[in-house]
Design a protein around this motif. Structure first.
Motif, PDB file in Angstrom:
ATOM      1  N   ALA A 208       0.831  -1.202   0.000  1.00 14.46           N
ATOM      2  CA  ALA A 208       0.000   0.000   0.000  1.00 14.46           C
ATOM      3  C   ALA A 208       0.867   1.255   0.000  1.00 14.46           C
ATOM      4  CB  ALA A 208      -0.924  -0.006   1.213  1.00 14.46           C
ATOM      5  N   GLY A 211       2.192   1.803  -3.402  1.00 10.42           N
ATOM      6  CA  GLY A 211       1.194   2.034  -4.441  1.00 10.42           C
ATOM      7  C   GLY A 211       1.040   0.861  -5.393  1.00 10.42           C
ATOM      8  N   LEU A 213      -0.999  -1.541  -6.064  1.00  9.70           N
ATOM      9  CA  LEU A 213      -2.359  -1.944  -5.710  1.00  9.70           C
ATOM     10  C   LEU A 213      -2.735  -3.289  -6.310  1.00  9.70           C
ATOM     11  CD1 LEU A 213      -4.195   1.481  -6.033  1.00  9.70           C
ATOM     12  CD2 LEU A 213      -2.921   0.520  -4.109  1.00  9.70           C
ATOM     13  N   TRP A 217      -4.001  -6.334  -3.995  1.00  5.00           N
ATOM     14  CA  TRP A 217      -5.310  -6.950  -4.182  1.00  5.00           C
ATOM     15  C   TRP A 217      -5.192  -8.467  -4.358  1.00  5.00           C
ATOM     16  CZ3 TRP A 217     -10.220  -6.063  -3.409  1.00  5.00           C
ATOM     17  CH2 TRP A 217     -11.184  -6.799  -4.096  1.00  5.00           C
ATOM     18  N   ILE A 235      -7.550  -4.729   3.582  1.00  2.00           N
ATOM     19  CA  ILE A 235      -7.217  -3.625   2.676  1.00  2.00           C
ATOM     20  C   ILE A 235      -7.240  -2.288   3.417  1.00  2.00           C
ATOM     21  CG2 ILE A 235      -7.991  -2.313   0.672  1.00  2.00           C
ATOM     22  CD1 ILE A 235      -6.759  -4.891  -0.174  1.00  2.00           C
ATOM     23  N   PHE A 239      -3.911   0.309   4.214  1.00  2.27           N
ATOM     24  CA  PHE A 239      -3.793   1.718   3.831  1.00  2.27           C
ATOM     25  C   PHE A 239      -3.625   2.616   5.063  1.00  2.27           C
ATOM     26  CE2 PHE A 239      -5.213   0.350  -0.315  1.00  2.27           C
ATOM     27  CZ  PHE A 239      -4.569   1.244  -1.158  1.00  2.27           C
TER      28      PHE A 239
END
Length: 460
Positions: A208, A211, A213, A217, A235, A239
């Motif tokens: 996170a 970046g 992502l 995921w 998640i 963050f």
């Protein structure tokens, strides 16, 4: 708590990775000869190159700690680290023509297996590893024949003061067994949790923060089996940890305190409130969550774990316990080259396809039983959990008598909750279906500190 703190006033210990330099006419000074700081990230051409490099470094680290002139033993539990070390040691012994290995495990009596909640018995796993490798003599060691009161007396003769690492309190039967087999070097998997097989659980925070992502995921879905609730929770927390660490710290402290604090507060409850306050127990419990969420990279967490005073202290006291029997502990997973490789390896190579400890699992899958390498059950016992239970059970009547005699010692009754101590002792019985291992550990700490309080309590 401090890298330089020792049990004695005005006596300091050398912090990790330092030497003490004394020059004529000058003041003593500390010199840092190495530090596990975060290194530039390693980029190898293929994913398989990381596993191959890890395997080569671990095999070499084990080979360099094996001596064909003497008998080598291995401490074996049912985790990932010590089975990997014994697999590497078997290959090293074959390479240099060393004597056949001996493996040693702390085990429960057969009638007590499965009763120490929440830990699993590991003897079957250790036996499977030795059977897979062949040629290894396996020694399951039970401490059920030794009285804990006697062990505590011997512990004070050896160590002098109570401390958090009490391996020497329970390992004497195992080390005596090793000595009888002629063992001079004992290989241990200690240090794996700090780096070589660190879970890399905060990879989600690192992804996170970077970046990345897509990878976040993918890994989060695999980690949570695509459970929408747990996926969303992971998640969001990732963050928060990456971008709002202090706010996340407050949330983490609140929710974690609902579950884990029940375990940690046993230590506070077993002490009288004034003594617990003096020892800053509640403050220490809460501070546990002050630092964990701010690790933004896996490597930064590993570096701090390696230098943690509590880990360094563990190595010191394990060495002392072995030296008593003429046995030298050696740690392949703390090889400097292996650690530097781990610190430089990208996090996504350590935690892959929703599975942590990926490099160590790959190594064990190639050199040992594949089923053990890739199992996901995570409540295996530490090496000495069986010994704690066995000795407490054997010593139950003597412990009750000893605790009753403590009631006449104000230095103890003002600091230790003897009623709770007796309640926990009375739970250690054949009629009890399951016993709580955490309660046993807190009980052991209370019993260990009582003789010290009796002798020195008035000076505290």
């Amino acid at each position: 708590e401090s890298a330089e703190q020792s049990p004695f006033n005005e006596v300091l210990r050398l912090p990790p990775e330092h030497s003490l330099v004394i020059e004529q006419g000058g003041e003593p000074r500390l010199s840092c000869y190495w530090s596990p700081q975060q290194l530039p990230e390693l980029n190898l051409p293929n994913d398989s190159d990381y596993s191959e490099k890890f395997s080569k470094l671990l095999l070499d680290a084990t080979l360099r700690r094996t001596d064909p002139r003497v008998q080598v033993g291995v401490e074996l539990s049912g985790g990932l680290d010590s089975p990997s070390v014994i697999c590497a040691a078997q290959q090293a012994a074959s390479t240099i023509g060393a004597k056949p290995l001996h493996a040693f495990s702390h085990v429960l009596e057969e009638k007590d297996r499965g009763r120490v909640k929440p830990f699993l018995d590991e003897q079957a796993i250790s036996e499977d590893v030795c059977r897979f490798l062949s040629g290894i003599t396996y020694h399951p060691v039970s401490t059920s024949t030794k009285d804990l009161c006697q062990s505590i007396d011997e512990f004070y003769q050896l160590e002098g003061v109570p401390h958090v690492h009490t391996y020497s309190l329970h390992c004497d039967i195992l080390l005596q067994c090793a000595k009888e087999q002629g063992v001079k070097i004992m290989l241990s998997g200690a240090g794996g949790n700090q780096a070589a097989s660190h879970t890399a659980g905060n990879i989600f925070t690192e992804l996170a923060h970077r970046g990345d992502l897509r990878t976040l995921w993918q890994e989060a879905r695999l980690q949570t089996d695509n459970n929408k609730f747990h996926l969303g929770k992971l998640i969001i927390r990732s963050f928060l940890s990456a971008h709002f660490p202090r706010f996340n710290c407050l949330l983490h402290k609140y929710f974690a305190s609902k579950s884990l604090a029940r375990i940690w507060h046993l230590q506070s409850q077993i002490m009288q409130s004034s003594f617990a306050a003096q020892q800053l127990i509640d403050t220490r419990i809460k501070s546990r969550w002050d630092y964990e969420p701010i690790y933004r990279t896996v490597a930064s967490q590993e570096a701090l774990l390696l230098a943690a005073p509590i880990f360094v202290s563990r190595l010191e006291h394990t060495w002392l316990a072995g030296a008593r029997f003429g046995i030298e502990y050696r740690y392949p997973l703390l090889d400097r080259r292996l650690i530097e490789f781990i610190l430089a390896t990208p996090a996504k190579q350590k935690h892959k396809n929703g599975i942590g400890r990926y490099l160590m699992r790959t190594f064990l899958g190639e050199h040992g039983p594949e089923g053990i390498a890739w199992r996901t059950v995570n409540k295996a016992a530490s090496l000495t959990i069986p010994s704690v239970y066995s000795q407490l059970k054997t010593s139950r009547e003597n412990l009750v008598a000893q605790v009753e005699s403590m009631r006449a010692v104000p230095a103890i009754t003002s600091r230790i909750n003897l009623k709770l101590v007796l309640d926990i002792i009375n739970k250690i019985d054949d009629t009890v279906e399951q016993v709580n291992a955490y309660e046993q550990l807190m009980l052991k700490k209370a019993l260990l500190i009582a003789p010290f309080l009796k002798e020195h309590g008035t000076a505290l």
